[in-house]
Design an enzyme around this catalytic site. Structure first.
Site, mmCIF file in Angstrom:
data_model
loop_
_atom_site.group_PDB
_atom_site.id
_atom_site.type_symbol
_atom_site.label_atom_id
_atom_site.label_comp_id
_atom_site.label_asym_id
_atom_site.label_seq_id
_atom_site.Cartn_x
_atom_site.Cartn_y
_atom_site.Cartn_z
ATOM 1 N N ARG A 35 0.925 -1.262 -0.108
ATOM 2 C CA ARG A 35 0.135 -0.011 0.029
ATOM 3 C C ARG A 35 0.932 1.288 0.060
ATOM 4 O O ARG A 35 1.910 1.305 0.822
ATOM 5 C CB ARG A 35 -1.002 0.109 1.153
ATOM 6 C CG ARG A 35 -1.646 1.409 1.532
ATOM 7 C CD ARG A 35 -2.521 1.231 2.726
ATOM 8 N NE ARG A 35 -3.235 2.396 3.021
ATOM 9 C CZ ARG A 35 -2.944 3.255 4.305
ATOM 10 N NH1 ARG A 35 -1.929 2.672 4.993
ATOM 11 N NH2 ARG A 35 -3.530 4.303 4.477
ATOM 12 N N ARG A 76 -10.718 20.069 8.542
ATOM 13 C CA ARG A 76 -9.760 20.574 9.926
ATOM 14 C C ARG A 76 -10.133 22.284 10.278
ATOM 15 O O ARG A 76 -10.549 23.157 9.701
ATOM 16 C CB ARG A 76 -8.142 20.698 9.421
ATOM 17 C CG ARG A 76 -7.844 19.412 8.989
ATOM 18 C CD ARG A 76 -6.255 19.406 8.896
ATOM 19 N NE ARG A 76 -5.896 18.065 8.350
ATOM 20 C CZ ARG A 76 -5.691 17.018 9.209
ATOM 21 N NH1 ARG A 76 -5.640 17.282 10.398
ATOM 22 N NH2 ARG A 76 -5.003 15.873 8.294
ATOM 23 N N LYS A 217 -12.906 2.555 0.597
ATOM 24 C CA LYS A 217 -12.463 2.553 2.264
ATOM 25 C C LYS A 217 -14.183 3.183 2.674
ATOM 26 O O LYS A 217 -14.672 4.102 2.480
ATOM 27 C CB LYS A 217 -11.468 3.473 2.406
ATOM 28 C CG LYS A 217 -10.241 3.082 1.692
ATOM 29 C CD LYS A 217 -9.218 4.303 1.886
ATOM 30 C CE LYS A 217 -8.769 4.422 3.353
ATOM 31 N NZ LYS A 217 -7.714 5.476 3.383
ATOM 32 N N THR A 275 -6.483 -1.341 9.928
ATOM 33 C CA THR A 275 -6.342 -0.423 11.243
ATOM 34 C C THR A 275 -6.022 -0.979 12.462
ATOM 35 O O THR A 275 -6.869 -1.799 12.905
ATOM 36 C CB THR A 275 -7.547 0.664 11.293
ATOM 37 O OG1 THR A 275 -7.910 0.893 10.001
ATOM 38 C CG2 THR A 275 -7.020 2.036 12.095
#
Length: 473
Positions: A35, A76, A217, A275
């Site tokens: 990846r 953000r 994802k 993860t």
């Protein structure tokens, strides 16, 4: 060389694993797919890693998959006038489009799309969910909130908006540039972040235009709400448990993971569980027992692949992490309960008068089981036949033969598939001899033992699988 396990390992490359020698060690330790995280690194960095992976591929003679993971939108907060602020539960706090540095009572949130989607009662999560606020009043320019869970808020920390579908494309300007770079370098899979709905996949698919597989994802609650449609619209799936666990209660993530894996197995779409699988190995040469159990659970569920992120990209023990992942998978698959659980969780194929490939692969699984075949040899052009064979989770290894190197590389992600790049048989008479020769030379079949062959006539025509044959190696 070939692996003795069925599930695959995806290893992320990064500062700790960028040298050609380290990439070679990771492959030999068990990595099947590498990846490339396009959230970090320059084009030159990625080009060097691509070249190193392809060098290992040429050296070992085994197709290796490369997954390009696009960053996606990053929401953000802005900057603060005097450094981080401490938010207290119960206080009011405003987010707005004003670019003036923030204070104890407000901060810039430079995303008008968020304000367009907010409604009173919605919640915002800050800094990976460490802080939580509830929207009381909002308009197109600002949102006045009550702090529910306080803490220190620093500049440029991430913002999550659970339960709200944001009118934001999953592809940013940076992502489009990175996508073209990845395709030019030869990525086999492209992972799309921030997928909220199946429509988000359409733009990426159009830009890829068949040059790589598209992987969604799953990290947003809105995508889980439309799970069937999202999985149907993609070629493969990643269960991105880190981001998913920020926006959803942690106790719900295990059940969601199982639901996703089950659906992907039913539809024959490769699924990666990702993860924090061996998170402690970023700093430690051994994992916790809980981490080993976490990996094993994904394997018992029949996931196609498990993934290492920071463990291999930035950890102190990248080779040890891949080695440990390999050992856990092998140990799990050697358990006598493993086949029982895989077979018990196998979804029955749905009747479809037009899907000849499905019918042939269903017959293949039964024939291989009755004959105790050493291997299933699948001739494939697009990869569909081998993926359909993998969907059956047969007890025999799947030896996938393809005239297209790109197809062989993509199939490195699929459960139980060992890819070999070969020319198509020149005639039907060469079908069985080529299959038996490759099966023996690759170490999958013993002389005198049966193998089951899947193929389509005419050769080289995608989607034409219409034949099953039994041969003796």
């Amino acid at each position: 060389m070939h692996r003795t396990r069925r599930a695959k390992i995806v290893a992320t490359l990064g500062p700790a694993s960028s040298s050609p020698d380290m990439i070679r060690q990771l492959f030999l330790a068990g990595a099947d797919v590498f990846r490339m995280n396009f959230s970090h690194g320059s084009r030159e960095d990625h080009a060097a890693r691509f070249a190193a992976v392809r060098a290992v591929e040429r050296e070992t003679g085994r197709p290796i998959g490369i997954l390009a993971d696009l960053q996606g939108p990053k929401l953000r907060v802005g900057v603060f006038e005097n450094g981080p602020v401490q938010l207290q539960a119960g206080q009011t706090f405003r987010f707005d489009l004003d670019k003036v540095p923030g204070t104890q009572t407000r901060v810039n949130l430079p995303h008008p799309e968020i304000f367009a989607a907010l409604v009173p009662g919605a919640e915002l999560l800050l800094d990976d969910g460490k802080l939580r606020v509830r929207v009381e009043r909002c308009d197109a320019q600002s949102a006045d909130c009550t702090v529910l869970v306080g803490g220190k808020l620093s500049e440029r920390k991430g913002v999550n908006v659970p339960g709200v579908v944001l009118p934001i494309s999953a592809l940013t300007t940076k992502d489009r540039a990175d996508l073209e770079t990845a395709l030019e370098l030869g990525a086999d899979w492209v992972a799309l972040s921030f997928v909220q709905r199946p429509e988000d996949l359409a733009e990426a698919r159009a830009l890829i235009n068949g040059r790589a597989g598209l992987l969604a994802k799953l990290e947003k609650p809105s995508a889980i709400e439309r799970l069937d449609d999202v999985v149907a619209a993609t070629d493969a799936v990643m269960v991105a448990r880190g981001d998913l666990g920020v926006e959803m209660p942690a106790e719900q993530v295990p059940a969601i993971q199982k639901r996703i894996v089950k659906l992907c197995r039913k539809l024959g779409k490769p699924v990666i569980v990702a993860t924090q699988m061996l998170e402690s190995m970023i700093e430690s040469p051994v994992p916790t027992r809980a981490e080993a159990s976490d990996v094993a659970t994904a394997i018992y569920d029949g996931a196609d692949a498990v993934m290492l992120s920071a463990e291999s990209a930035a950890g102190k023990y990248p080779v040890e992490a891949v080695t440990m992942m390999n050992r856990i998978i092998e140990g799990t698959e050697a358990d006598t309960q493993y086949r029982q659980l895989i077979e018990a969780s196998q979804a029955a194929a749905e009747a479809n008068a037009r899907d000849v490939t499905q019918a042939v692969c269903c017959a293949m699984r039964r024939a291989a089981e009755l004959l105790q075949a050493d291997a299933i040899v699948s001739y494939t052009s697009s990869g569909r036949t081998s993926l359909r064979a993998a969907r059956e989770r047969p007890g025999s290894a799947i030896l996938s033969l393809s005239p297209h190197l790109g197809t062989a590389r993509k199939l490195a992600l699929a459960w139980g598939v060992h890819s070999v790049h070969v020319a198509d048989p020149a005639s039907l008479d060469q079908l069985a001899p080529m299959a038996t020769d490759v099966a023996r030379s690759q170490g999958f079949a013993q002389p005198g033992h049966p193998i089951v062959i899947l193929a389509g006539l005419p050769f080289g025509e995608s989607g034409s699988t219409n034949m099953m044959r039994v041969a003796i190696a």
